[in-house]
Design an enzyme around this catalytic site. Structure first.
Site, PDB file in Angstrom:
ATOM      1  N   ASP A  53      17.860  -4.164   6.097  1.00 11.21           N
ATOM      2  CA  ASP A  53      17.731  -5.138   4.808  1.00 11.21           C
ATOM      3  C   ASP A  53      17.583  -6.208   5.263  1.00 11.21           C
ATOM      4  O   ASP A  53      18.373  -6.982   6.420  1.00 11.21           O
ATOM      5  CB  ASP A  53      19.178  -4.542   3.812  1.00 11.21           C
ATOM      6  CG  ASP A  53      19.749  -5.156   3.125  1.00 11.21           C
ATOM      7  OD1 ASP A  53      18.407  -4.551   1.739  1.00 11.21           O
ATOM      8  OD2 ASP A  53      20.417  -5.957   2.806  1.00 11.21           O
TER       9      ASP A  53
ATOM     10  N   GLU B 135      12.430  -4.769   6.228  1.00 11.62           N
ATOM     11  CA  GLU B 135      12.931  -4.993   4.298  1.00 11.62           C
ATOM     12  C   GLU B 135      12.459  -6.305   4.301  1.00 11.62           C
ATOM     13  O   GLU B 135      13.208  -7.210   3.928  1.00 11.62           O
ATOM     14  CB  GLU B 135      14.405  -4.919   3.429  1.00 11.62           C
ATOM     15  CG  GLU B 135      13.807  -4.992   2.147  1.00 11.62           C
ATOM     16  CD  GLU B 135      14.272  -5.214   1.412  1.00 11.62           C
ATOM     17  OE1 GLU B 135      14.249  -5.485   0.129  1.00 11.62           O
ATOM     18  OE2 GLU B 135      16.188  -5.952   1.898  1.00 11.62           O
TER      19      GLU B 135
HETATM   20  C1  NOJ Z   1      18.021  -4.900  -0.778  1.00  8.80           C
HETATM   21  C2  NOJ Z   1      18.789  -4.228  -0.951  1.00  8.80           C
HETATM   22  O1  NOJ Z   1      17.379  -2.838  -1.471  1.00  8.80           O
HETATM   23  C3  NOJ Z   1      19.161  -4.017  -2.776  1.00  8.80           C
HETATM   24  O2  NOJ Z   1      19.722  -2.911  -2.724  1.00  8.80           O
HETATM   25  C4  NOJ Z   1      20.565  -4.662  -2.481  1.00  8.80           C
HETATM   26  O3  NOJ Z   1      21.062  -5.503  -3.515  1.00  8.80           O
HETATM   27  C5  NOJ Z   1      19.894  -6.376  -2.007  1.00  8.80           C
HETATM   28  N1  NOJ Z   1      18.958  -6.326  -0.078  1.00  8.80           N
HETATM   29  C6  NOJ Z   1      21.865  -7.358  -1.028  1.00  8.80           C
HETATM   30  O4  NOJ Z   1      21.835  -6.766   0.075  1.00  8.80           O
END
Ligand code: NOJ
Length: 590
Positions: free
Chosen positions: A242, A284
């Site tokens: 993430d 991501e």
């Molecule tokens: C990306 C995640 O997909 C999202 O749901 C989250 O709020 C943010 N990162 C912060 O961790």
């Protein structure tokens, strides 16, 4: 097909599943090892041919009747996922957390949120998934923690300059790293928040309750490697990393995609390659193509990255009835290393992000897809796939056809296979995270708890509510979206060309048609999609395939042979064709 025939087909599917189970057992026994995951085919590039399925565990199936989905429940639904054709489950964060950001606010990296079960339940779940030939990856947030995390509690209580304090990023003033954008613009006004106890500001790229870890402190990096090892040792097949672009901060930069971040990722990859072969790291990185591809490194950082920019352009192309936005972004996407793969998706647990489009394109998307201001969130649109597409069956099929035809591994979001809706009256992104709709029974068959105890209300409206949209009804309906998805997933998986092959976009004069050729070894596939609401004709230059016969792949129907002249096709509104192009030589029986 009658109900009886449908039941027979399901029985046959069950028998097939049982048979593959026996096969898996056999491979497992003969492999003679006891390492989790070893009974999968030994192919380090398995993820290039895989279908991913994203699960919000809390919302999937409640195994203990307390109103919240859990690992016990998830185990019960593994047969369904196996039937659907899922290769990899991606789990949203499963760790202890105050849940102020859906669990992306982690308070302990090495255990399971008690609502979801125990570490033992998790281990059992991974084993059960593996036995069905399904791999499991978990979301891991390396960039930040919850402010509840003991590391932060320790840091804020420690004196400035002490090792404990140094786990997070502190400052006495807020005029630092000013070129870094604010991501959650609807909630946050600064990336710095004052902490009374520490007497200093701390840095956070997301919510103010999610302080960023300080990767300049080597102890932080070491701790993260330990976290990775902990879950990999438990048998997990990889991670979705993430918020990976934001690990480091440097003055005078936008604090994204910094060389130091890439260096750390190479360290993570070395750890995985050396000790955990066959696992996958999925980045991501919501960035432009040229920046995203940096996360593959030279094939020595992440194995996969989400292709964020293509996604909004698919929606744009559909509304504009024009393939150009998709073609342009594909042309602007650099090549990626051989051992890497794109992750492709239509929707996920967040808002449909519009960060990777121009201002003008963003306005267009808001105008077309967020007619009610409640649908907007941050820089995006918080809606599910079916409502975005006005519940149009042709549109849903077309968008999946395009998704599945592109180079990459598709990632489906739970519930989209049945066309679940959303609830824009719930806060933040909760409206796209409502309970999975299994049946028309109480709580949509998701939980036996009292309605009031559910973690979120299931959808109950007449169009998308669980009585209208649910797995059970769609399994019984041969023409349902679910049954179509099942068939379509199987078709894609039959042809490795989609995961492994090259793509050449054709640019027909009719811009409403999105057509391209995929090639892998001897396999040549022509995909033609009509973005328009009206029937269209298109002439394709297929002279390179003079003498080949296009075989329509869903029905295995031969079409007229290709000649030197442009090949004429007519397509129904929002219709598509996938053809295998077969040379005369290959059609001859041997
Ligand atoms: C990306 C995640 O997909 C999202 O749901 C989250 O709020 C943010 N990162 C912060 O961790």
């Amino acid at each position: 097909m009658s109900d009886l025939e449908a039941t027979e087909e399901l029985d046959a599917a069950q028998a097939e599943m049982d048979a593959s189970q026996v096969e898996l057992e056999h491979v497992r026994e003969t492999a003679g090892e006891n390492q989790p995951g070893h009974w999968f085919e030994r192919d380090p590039l398995w993820f290039k041919r895989a279908l991913f399925y994203e699960i919000h565990i809390r919302g999937f199936f409640d195994g203990n009747g307390d109103g919240t989905g859990d690992f016990r429940g998830l185990i019960e639904k593994l047969d369904y996922l196996q039937w659907l054709g899922v290769d990899v489950i991606w789990l949203l964060p499963m760790y202890p957390s105050p849940l102020r950001d859906g669990g992306y606010d982690i308070a302990d990296f090495t255990s399971i949120h008690p609502d979801l079960g125990t570490t033992e339940d998790f281990r059992h779940f991974v084993e059960e998934a593996h036995q069905r030939g399904i791999r499991v990856i978990a979301d891991l947030v390396m960039n930040h923690t919850s402010s509840d995390h003991p590391w932060f509690q320790r840091a804020r209580a420690a004196a400035p300059g002490t090792p404990e304090r140094d786990w997070y990023v502190w400052s006495d003033e807020i005029h630092k790293y000013e070129d870094a954008r604010i991501i959650f613009v609807d909630t946050e006004t600064s990336n710095w928040t004052w902490d009374e106890q520490a007497g200093a500001f701390y840095w956070h790229r997301f919510f103010s309750h999610q302080p960023d870890l300080n990767f300049d402190n080597p102890d932080v990096g070491d701790a993260m490697i330990e976290v990775l090892r902990f879950w990999l040792d438990l048998g997990i097949d990889g991670f979705r990393l993430d918020a990976i672009p934001y690990l480091y901060e440097r003055e005078g930069t936008n604090c994204e995609n910094l060389p130091e971040t890439h260096e750390f990722l190479r360290r993570v990859r070395r750890e995985v390659d050396e000790n955990y072969p066959d696992r996958v790291l999925l980045a991501e990185a919501n960035q432009w193509p040229a920046d995203v591809v940096q996360y593959y490194g030279d094939g020595d950082e992440c194995h996969m990255c989400f292709h964020f920019p293509i996604m909004p352009r698919m929606f744009m192309s559909l509304r504009r009835e024009d393939a150009t936005p998709m073609i342009e972004i594909l042309e602007n996407t650099p090549e990626i290393p051989e051992n890497s793969q794109w992750g492709l998706f239509l929707r996920n647990h967040d808002e449909l992000t519009l960060e990777m489009v121009t201002d003008e394109e963003r306005d267009y998307m808001y105008e077309e897809y967020a007619k009610d201001p409640r649908m907007k969130l941050n820089v995006g649109i918080r809606r599910r796939l079916a409502p975005l597409l006005d519940n149009g069956r042709d549109e849903i099929e077309l968008m999946h056809a395009i998704l599945f035809s592109l180079p990459g591994s598709p990632v489906l979001y739970y519930g989209d296979e049945i066309g679940m809706g959303d609830n824009v009256y719930l806060g933040d992104r909760d409206g796209v995270r409502t309970p999975m709709q299994w049946t028309g029974d109480r709580n949509g068959g998701f939980s036996r708890a009292d309605f009031a105890a559910l973690y979120a209300p299931p959808l109950m409206d007449p169009v998308y509510g669980y009585q209208a949209v649910n797995v059970e009804a769609q399994l019984r309906t041969p023409t349902s979206l679910l049954r179509w998805m099942h068939k379509f997933i199987a078709l894609r998986k039959e042809h490795p060309v989609f995961g492994l092959g090259t793509l050449e976009a054709l640019r027909p004069a009719n811009a409403r048609i999105f057509a391209h050729i995929r090639r892998y070894e001897d396999d040549v596939v022509l995909c033609v999609h009509n973005m328009a609401r009206s029937a269209q004709a298109v002439e394709l230059d297929l002279s390179a395939f003079d003498g080949y016969t296009p075989i329509e792949m869903l029905g295995r129907t031969p079409f007229p042979k290709i000649g030197e002249l442009p090949y004429l096709l007519t397509l129904a509104p929002r219709g598509f064709f996938w053809f295998q192009l077969v040379s005369e030589r290959r059609r001859q029986p041997r």
